[in-house]
Design a protein around this motif. Structure first.
Motif, mmCIF file in Angstrom:
data_model
loop_
_atom_site.group_PDB
_atom_site.id
_atom_site.type_symbol
_atom_site.label_atom_id
_atom_site.label_comp_id
_atom_site.label_asym_id
_atom_site.label_seq_id
_atom_site.Cartn_x
_atom_site.Cartn_y
_atom_site.Cartn_z
ATOM 1 N N ASP A 298 64.996 -19.631 16.825
ATOM 2 C CA ASP A 298 64.070 -18.745 16.110
ATOM 3 C C ASP A 298 62.817 -18.394 16.914
ATOM 4 O OD1 ASP A 298 65.616 -18.649 13.731
ATOM 5 O OD2 ASP A 298 64.913 -20.668 13.234
ATOM 6 N N ILE A 299 62.654 -19.012 18.076
ATOM 7 C CA ILE A 299 61.467 -18.730 18.896
ATOM 8 C C ILE A 299 61.602 -17.349 19.524
ATOM 9 C CG2 ILE A 299 60.148 -19.416 20.935
ATOM 10 C CD1 ILE A 299 60.964 -22.316 20.344
ATOM 11 N N ARG A 300 60.576 -16.535 19.372
ATOM 12 C CA ARG A 300 60.553 -15.189 19.949
ATOM 13 C C ARG A 300 59.352 -15.066 20.884
ATOM 14 N NH1 ARG A 300 64.743 -15.720 18.159
ATOM 15 N NH2 ARG A 300 65.879 -14.502 16.587
ATOM 16 N N LEU A 301 59.633 -14.760 22.137
ATOM 17 C CA LEU A 301 58.547 -14.652 23.117
ATOM 18 C C LEU A 301 57.582 -13.528 22.769
ATOM 19 C CD1 LEU A 301 60.484 -15.235 26.472
ATOM 20 C CD2 LEU A 301 59.166 -16.873 25.123
ATOM 21 N N VAL A 302 58.053 -12.534 22.021
ATOM 22 C CA VAL A 302 57.170 -11.432 21.644
ATOM 23 C C VAL A 302 56.047 -11.923 20.730
ATOM 24 C CG1 VAL A 302 58.514 -10.754 19.600
ATOM 25 C CG2 VAL A 302 57.132 -9.053 20.811
ATOM 26 N N ARG A 303 56.313 -13.004 19.973
ATOM 27 C CA ARG A 303 55.271 -13.558 19.120
ATOM 28 C C ARG A 303 54.221 -14.310 19.935
ATOM 29 N NH1 ARG A 303 59.862 -15.475 15.788
ATOM 30 N NH2 ARG A 303 60.258 -13.916 14.170
ATOM 31 N N LEU A 304 54.625 -14.821 21.076
ATOM 32 C CA LEU A 304 53.659 -15.510 21.955
ATOM 33 C C LEU A 304 52.740 -14.494 22.640
ATOM 34 C CD1 LEU A 304 56.054 -18.139 23.569
ATOM 35 C CD2 LEU A 304 54.333 -18.559 21.810
ATOM 36 N N THR A 305 53.270 -13.331 22.969
ATOM 37 C CA THR A 305 52.550 -12.252 23.670
ATOM 38 C C THR A 305 52.149 -12.683 25.078
ATOM 39 O OG1 THR A 305 50.212 -12.719 23.156
ATOM 40 C CG2 THR A 305 51.512 -11.634 21.445
ATOM 41 N N PRO A 306 51.894 -11.719 25.989
ATOM 42 C CA PRO A 306 51.476 -12.066 27.356
ATOM 43 C C PRO A 306 49.977 -12.345 27.464
ATOM 44 C CG PRO A 306 51.733 -9.706 27.173
ATOM 45 C CD PRO A 306 52.125 -10.273 25.834
ATOM 46 N N TYR A 307 49.239 -12.246 26.358
ATOM 47 C CA TYR A 307 47.778 -12.391 26.405
ATOM 48 C C TYR A 307 47.357 -13.834 26.164
ATOM 49 C CZ TYR A 307 48.123 -7.333 25.899
ATOM 50 O OH TYR A 307 48.451 -6.010 26.069
ATOM 51 N N LEU A 308 46.284 -14.228 26.830
ATOM 52 C CA LEU A 308 45.760 -15.584 26.706
ATOM 53 C C LEU A 308 44.426 -15.553 25.957
ATOM 54 C CD1 LEU A 308 46.064 -18.587 27.464
ATOM 55 C CD2 LEU A 308 44.787 -18.090 29.569
ATOM 56 N N PHE A 309 44.385 -16.206 24.813
ATOM 57 C CA PHE A 309 43.171 -16.349 23.988
ATOM 58 C C PHE A 309 42.577 -14.998 23.574
ATOM 59 C CE2 PHE A 309 42.391 -20.541 26.472
ATOM 60 C CZ PHE A 309 43.435 -21.149 25.777
ATOM 61 N N LYS A 310 43.442 -14.008 23.384
ATOM 62 C CA LYS A 310 42.957 -12.730 22.867
ATOM 63 C C LYS A 310 42.655 -12.878 21.378
ATOM 64 C CE LYS A 310 44.066 -7.791 22.712
ATOM 65 N NZ LYS A 310 45.099 -6.748 22.926
ATOM 66 N N GLU A 311 41.597 -12.189 20.910
ATOM 67 C CA GLU A 311 41.122 -12.276 19.526
ATOM 68 C C GLU A 311 40.575 -13.661 19.205
ATOM 69 O OE1 GLU A 311 44.324 -11.075 17.004
ATOM 70 O OE2 GLU A 311 44.425 -9.049 17.829
ATOM 71 N N SER A 312 40.072 -14.360 20.202
ATOM 72 C CA SER A 312 39.452 -15.666 19.971
ATOM 73 C C SER A 312 38.062 -15.499 19.362
ATOM 74 C CB SER A 312 39.342 -16.434 21.290
ATOM 75 O OG SER A 312 38.559 -15.712 22.228
ATOM 76 N N THR A 313 37.628 -16.501 18.605
ATOM 77 C CA THR A 313 36.301 -16.468 17.978
ATOM 78 C C THR A 313 35.690 -17.859 18.025
ATOM 79 O OG1 THR A 313 37.254 -16.927 15.796
ATOM 80 C CG2 THR A 313 36.919 -14.610 16.370
ATOM 81 N N ASN A 314 34.427 -17.926 18.399
ATOM 82 C CA ASN A 314 33.670 -19.191 18.394
ATOM 83 C C ASN A 314 34.477 -20.325 19.042
ATOM 84 O OD1 ASN A 314 31.712 -21.088 17.978
ATOM 85 N ND2 ASN A 314 31.534 -20.759 15.780
ATOM 86 N N MET A 315 34.793 -20.159 20.313
ATOM 87 C CA MET A 315 35.655 -21.104 21.014
ATOM 88 C C MET A 315 35.012 -22.477 21.189
ATOM 89 S SD MET A 315 37.375 -18.553 23.866
ATOM 90 C CE MET A 315 38.467 -19.783 24.542
ATOM 91 N N VAL A 316 33.687 -22.543 21.200
ATOM 92 C CA VAL A 316 33.015 -23.838 21.341
ATOM 93 C C VAL A 316 33.286 -24.703 20.113
ATOM 94 C CG1 VAL A 316 30.787 -25.002 21.532
ATOM 95 C CG2 VAL A 316 31.219 -22.914 22.850
ATOM 96 N N GLU A 317 33.081 -24.107 18.937
ATOM 97 C CA GLU A 317 33.386 -24.853 17.707
ATOM 98 C C GLU A 317 34.864 -25.208 17.648
ATOM 99 O OE1 GLU A 317 33.352 -24.267 12.834
ATOM 100 O OE2 GLU A 317 32.201 -22.895 14.104
ATOM 101 N N GLY A 318 35.709 -24.260 18.042
ATOM 102 C CA GLY A 318 37.143 -24.514 18.050
ATOM 103 C C GLY A 318 37.517 -25.643 18.991
#
Length: 358
Positions: A163-183
């Motif tokens: 059921d794993i689909r690479l399209v769901r992983l996407t080629p982007y790294l941490f796109k749409e990230s928010t408040n990474m310090v708190e995270g």
């Protein structure tokens, strides 16, 4: 003479104490704060934990395996240390108690919605007290049994390979990230517990190779976190993970077996074992501190009052959001302890060596 912990038992202790209820929801945190491919954040956080373990290793090496309490009391008067012992004992007892209360509320929500959750909490605390009275060596043996009772659950992830689909992983790294310090700090919470190895110095010997065991336990937990994150992002996707409260349980709900209808019920039922060990080890750590303050009082009596006090405090927070806020505050203190206390101990040991040389 008390029996010493083996390398295997020590590794299992570290693995089990890092396996808290946070495993139910940490993938939601990855997606919320780090966006696409947020599961990769577990790797740098794990490396940072390894560096902290290395810092603790130098305390062990410079002190030749001395207890941290002996190191502190050789250079700092007892009356100054007493408030700190009491503070550490309080923090660890509260963390253990809140982790158990968090598990109880989740368990009650899914399985017994009409039952008072404190009934389950009292039952878990009774089990914890009974295990505490048996000593650390027997706690480690119990944790090993519980480890074999729960480790097989990790292999259920093999069900989702198709059921794993690479399209769901996407080629982007941490796109749409928010408040990474708190995270980052919230992700770090998933690994907390390893710093209790500071208290294990007197319970191991050189043959145990304490820090290899600590690293093995931590790395085993790290690998399982990374795999669970990868599967969750590959099957569910970052957007859906953001709106889920307990993604791991929702993921397991997809599994269908002929002999059980809802396997997620089995999962959080077995998770009682890891929660119990986490609770017991934090209470044990609290007792190690109170023993320095009240050396003449029997340990079982001290454990009783630690468990009872924590139980009474656990009546105050009644919802998961409040517990999360409390745990987050206590975790900041715990992270500070993990880095600052080993540094202080290293400085004290260097000063003590220099004083001896003079």
């Amino acid at each position: 003479m008390n029996e010493k912990l083996s390398q295997f038992h020590t590794a299992i202790l570290i693995y089990m104490i890092q396996t808290g209820v946070y495993v139910f929801s940490f993938t939601q945190t990855e997606a919320k704060y780090f966006g696409t491919n947020g599961w990769l954040i577990m790797i740098p956080v794990s490396i940072l934990v390894c560096l902290n373990i290395y810092e603790i290793y130098w305390v062990y090496r410079l002190g030749n395996g001395q207890s941290i309490f002996e190191i502190l009391e050789k250079s700092i008067p007892k009356f100054i240390l007493t408030p700190f012992y009491l503070a550490f004992s309080t923090v660890w007892a509260l963390i253990g108690c809140l982790v158990a209360k968090q598990y109880v509320l989740i368990f009650q929500m899914f399985a017994f919605p009409t039952t008072n959750p404190m009934i389950f909490k009292i039952a878990i605390d009774i089990l914890a007290f009974m295990l505490l009275t048996k000593g650390l060596y027997n706690i480690s043996k119990a944790s090993t049994v519980f480890f074999w009772c729960t480790i097989w659950l990790s292999f259920l992830l093999l069900y989702f390979i198709g059921d794993i689909r690479l399209v769901r992983l996407t080629p982007y790294l941490f796109k749409e990230s928010t408040n990474m310090v708190e995270g980052f700090f919230q992700i770090y919470m998933a690994y907390l517990g390893y710093e209790l190895c500071l208290l294990l110095f007197p319970y191991t010997d050189k043959k145990t190779r304490l820090f290899k065991a600590v690293l093995y336990g931590h790395l085993l937990r790290s690998v399982s976190y990374v795999i669970l994150g990868f599967v969750s992002f590959g099957v569910i996707g970052a957007d859906m993970l953001k709106v889920m409260m307990f993604p791991s349980l929702d993921l397991l709900a997809y599994i269908k077996l002929p002999f059980i209808e809802r396997i997620e019920n089995l999962f959080y039922g077995f998770f009682l074992f890891t929660t119990l060990i986490t609770l017991v080890l934090y209470f044990w750590a609290a007792g190690e501190n109170t023993q320095r303050i009240f050396p003449k009082i029997k340990m079982n009596v001290q454990y009783f009052f630690i468990v009872l006090t924590a139980l009474l405090i656990s009546y105050i927070p009644t919802v998961l959001d409040t517990i999360r806020e409390w745990v987050m505050i206590l975790s900041y203190i715990q992270i500070g302890f993990a880095y600052i206390v080993p540094l202080i101990l290293i400085l004290l040991l260097l000063w003590q060596r220099r004083k001896k040389a003079v």
